[in-house]
Scaffold this motif. Structure first.
Motif, PDB file in Angstrom:
ATOM      1  N   GLN A 133      16.340   4.403  60.039  1.00 59.97           N
ATOM      2  CA  GLN A 133      17.201   4.990  58.865  1.00 59.97           C
ATOM      3  C   GLN A 133      16.264   5.843  57.805  1.00 59.97           C
ATOM      4  OE1 GLN A 133      20.473   4.312  59.042  1.00 59.97           O
ATOM      5  NE2 GLN A 133      20.062   3.244  61.019  1.00 59.97           N
ATOM      6  N   GLU A 134      16.871   6.567  57.118  1.00 60.13           N
ATOM      7  CA  GLU A 134      16.288   7.469  55.985  1.00 60.13           C
ATOM      8  C   GLU A 134      15.465   6.349  54.991  1.00 60.13           C
ATOM      9  OE1 GLU A 134      17.491  10.125  52.523  1.00 60.13           O
ATOM     10  OE2 GLU A 134      18.277  10.688  54.518  1.00 60.13           O
ATOM     11  N   ASP A 135      15.938   5.120  54.826  1.00 57.56           N
ATOM     12  CA  ASP A 135      15.227   4.321  54.060  1.00 57.56           C
ATOM     13  C   ASP A 135      14.424   3.349  54.874  1.00 57.56           C
ATOM     14  OD1 ASP A 135      17.374   2.891  55.169  1.00 57.56           O
ATOM     15  OD2 ASP A 135      18.127   1.831  53.111  1.00 57.56           O
ATOM     16  N   GLU A 136      13.890   3.608  55.957  1.00 58.73           N
ATOM     17  CA  GLU A 136      12.847   2.909  56.603  1.00 58.73           C
ATOM     18  C   GLU A 136      11.775   2.347  55.714  1.00 58.73           C
ATOM     19  OE1 GLU A 136      10.250   3.806  60.059  1.00 58.73           O
ATOM     20  OE2 GLU A 136      12.362   3.036  61.006  1.00 58.73           O
ATOM     21  N   TYR A 137      11.336   1.029  55.679  1.00 60.05           N
ATOM     22  CA  TYR A 137       9.983   0.765  55.276  1.00 60.05           C
ATOM     23  C   TYR A 137       9.486  -0.492  55.938  1.00 60.05           C
ATOM     24  CZ  TYR A 137      12.893  -2.910  52.683  1.00 60.05           C
ATOM     25  OH  TYR A 137      13.492  -3.987  52.279  1.00 60.05           O
ATOM     26  N   ILE A 138       8.335  -1.019  55.548  1.00 58.40           N
ATOM     27  CA  ILE A 138       7.721  -2.193  56.240  1.00 58.40           C
ATOM     28  C   ILE A 138       7.715  -3.193  55.076  1.00 58.40           C
ATOM     29  CG2 ILE A 138       5.743  -3.289  57.065  1.00 58.40           C
ATOM     30  CD1 ILE A 138       4.853  -0.330  58.473  1.00 58.40           C
ATOM     31  N   GLN A 139       8.198  -4.207  55.555  1.00 61.66           N
ATOM     32  CA  GLN A 139       8.152  -5.428  54.557  1.00 61.66           C
ATOM     33  C   GLN A 139       6.999  -6.445  54.829  1.00 61.66           C
ATOM     34  OE1 GLN A 139      11.915  -7.336  53.202  1.00 61.66           O
ATOM     35  NE2 GLN A 139      11.125  -9.235  54.269  1.00 61.66           N
ATOM     36  N   VAL A 140       6.006  -6.651  53.878  1.00 62.41           N
ATOM     37  CA  VAL A 140       5.137  -7.517  54.160  1.00 62.41           C
ATOM     38  C   VAL A 140       5.082  -8.730  53.384  1.00 62.41           C
ATOM     39  CG1 VAL A 140       2.413  -7.486  53.891  1.00 62.41           C
ATOM     40  CG2 VAL A 140       3.758  -5.165  54.441  1.00 62.41           C
ATOM     41  N   GLN A 141       4.726  -9.747  54.089  1.00 64.97           N
ATOM     42  CA  GLN A 141       4.599 -11.308  53.425  1.00 64.97           C
ATOM     43  C   GLN A 141       2.996 -11.576  53.940  1.00 64.97           C
ATOM     44  OE1 GLN A 141       7.668 -13.914  54.721  1.00 64.97           O
ATOM     45  NE2 GLN A 141       9.202 -12.539  53.797  1.00 64.97           N
ATOM     46  N   GLY A 142       2.268 -12.195  52.987  1.00 67.46           N
ATOM     47  CA  GLY A 142       1.136 -12.777  53.412  1.00 67.46           C
ATOM     48  C   GLY A 142       0.353 -13.563  52.231  1.00 67.46           C
ATOM     49  N   SER A 143      -0.748 -13.985  52.566  1.00 69.75           N
ATOM     50  CA  SER A 143      -1.690 -14.999  51.673  1.00 69.75           C
ATOM     51  C   SER A 143      -3.040 -14.864  51.971  1.00 69.75           C
ATOM     52  CB  SER A 143      -1.249 -16.480  51.651  1.00 69.75           C
ATOM     53  OG  SER A 143      -1.588 -16.867  53.153  1.00 69.75           O
ATOM     54  N   TYR A 144      -3.972 -15.301  51.071  1.00 70.86           N
ATOM     55  CA  TYR A 144      -5.432 -15.238  51.158  1.00 70.86           C
ATOM     56  C   TYR A 144      -5.844 -16.290  50.419  1.00 70.86           C
ATOM     57  CZ  TYR A 144      -5.490 -12.088  46.830  1.00 70.86           C
ATOM     58  OH  TYR A 144      -5.608 -11.640  45.805  1.00 70.86           O
ATOM     59  N   SER A 145      -6.954 -16.787  50.705  1.00 72.02           N
ATOM     60  CA  SER A 145      -7.721 -17.808  49.963  1.00 72.02           C
ATOM     61  C   SER A 145      -9.180 -17.644  50.018  1.00 72.02           C
ATOM     62  CB  SER A 145      -7.254 -19.271  50.303  1.00 72.02           C
ATOM     63  OG  SER A 145      -7.484 -19.421  51.681  1.00 72.02           O
ATOM     64  N   TYR A 146      -9.652 -18.196  48.990  1.00 75.04           N
ATOM     65  CA  TYR A 146     -11.179 -17.965  48.825  1.00 75.04           C
ATOM     66  C   TYR A 146     -11.886 -18.975  48.069  1.00 75.04           C
ATOM     67  CZ  TYR A 146     -10.315 -15.210  44.740  1.00 75.04           C
ATOM     68  OH  TYR A 146     -10.094 -14.744  43.567  1.00 75.04           O
ATOM     69  N   ILE A 147     -12.786 -19.227  47.876  1.00 78.18           N
ATOM     70  CA  ILE A 147     -13.961 -20.170  46.970  1.00 78.18           C
ATOM     71  C   ILE A 147     -14.477 -19.047  45.953  1.00 78.18           C
ATOM     72  CG2 ILE A 147     -15.416 -21.868  46.642  1.00 78.18           C
ATOM     73  CD1 ILE A 147     -14.788 -22.826  49.295  1.00 78.18           C
ATOM     74  N   ASP A 148     -14.027 -19.238  44.550  1.00 77.83           N
ATOM     75  CA  ASP A 148     -14.785 -18.376  43.802  1.00 77.83           C
ATOM     76  C   ASP A 148     -15.896 -18.610  43.388  1.00 77.83           C
ATOM     77  OD1 ASP A 148     -14.325 -20.066  41.791  1.00 77.83           O
ATOM     78  OD2 ASP A 148     -12.739 -19.160  40.699  1.00 77.83           O
ATOM     79  N   THR A 149     -16.855 -17.887  42.344  1.00 80.18           N
ATOM     80  CA  THR A 149     -18.180 -18.155  41.937  1.00 80.18           C
ATOM     81  C   THR A 149     -18.208 -19.367  41.172  1.00 80.18           C
ATOM     82  OG1 THR A 149     -17.723 -16.640  40.178  1.00 80.18           O
ATOM     83  CG2 THR A 149     -18.737 -15.701  42.287  1.00 80.18           C
ATOM     84  N   LYS A 150     -17.198 -19.859  40.787  1.00 76.96           N
ATOM     85  CA  LYS A 150     -17.379 -21.213  40.069  1.00 76.96           C
ATOM     86  C   LYS A 150     -16.979 -22.257  40.971  1.00 76.96           C
ATOM     87  CE  LYS A 150     -16.056 -19.137  35.558  1.00 76.96           C
ATOM     88  NZ  LYS A 150     -15.162 -19.226  34.512  1.00 76.96           N
ATOM     89  N   GLY A 151     -16.626 -22.293  42.384  1.00 79.20           N
ATOM     90  CA  GLY A 151     -16.542 -23.064  43.192  1.00 79.20           C
ATOM     91  C   GLY A 151     -15.139 -23.698  43.283  1.00 79.20           C
TER      92      GLY A 151
END
Length: 124
Positions: A63-81
């Motif tokens: 369709q003319e209004d085609e798009y990609i829908q995204v779902q996600g997550s990320y995790s990390y340990i910051d510099t303060k632990g």
């Protein structure tokens, strides 16, 4: 003006600093699936506790209004632990932060555990 340029240079060097354990991090899990038309799924995890996953799906395909829908997550340990977990989605209306959770500070040196082990114990 020169002060601003110097401040930006110092901040960019500080932001680019890599912790020793991060420089030695290895990929311990990796999946990447892509159908070539916009639908995809990937995830990875590194030995220093960094995790990321994302899924993209084509909406209104052809369709003319085609798009990609995204779902996600990320995790990390910051510099303060602290374990930081971020959940997001992106669609035709832009990027949306769904949740950002910061865990308690963990002293990595005194625990004797690697960041990956701590993240695993916290269920992330």
């Amino acid at each position: 003006m020169n002060r601003i340029i110097i401040a930006c240079a110092v901040l960019s060097v500080a932001a680019a600093a890599v912790l020793p354990e991060d420089a030695q991090a290895q990929i311990v899990d990796y999946i990447n699936e892509n159908d070539g038309i916009g639908n995809y799924n990937f995830r990875f995890e590194t030995s220093n506790g960094l995790k990321r996953q994302e899924k993209g799906s084509v909406v209104n395909q052809g369709q003319e209004d085609e798009y990609i829908q995204v779902q996600g997550s990320y995790s990390y340990i910051d510099t303060k632990g602290r374990l930081v977990n971020v959940v997001y989605r992106a669609d035709k209306d832009g990027y949306h932060l769904i949740e950002k959770e910061m865990g308690p500070t963990i002293t990595l040196q005194s625990s004797g555990l690697s960041p990956a082990a701590i993240a695993s114990l916290l269920g992330k």
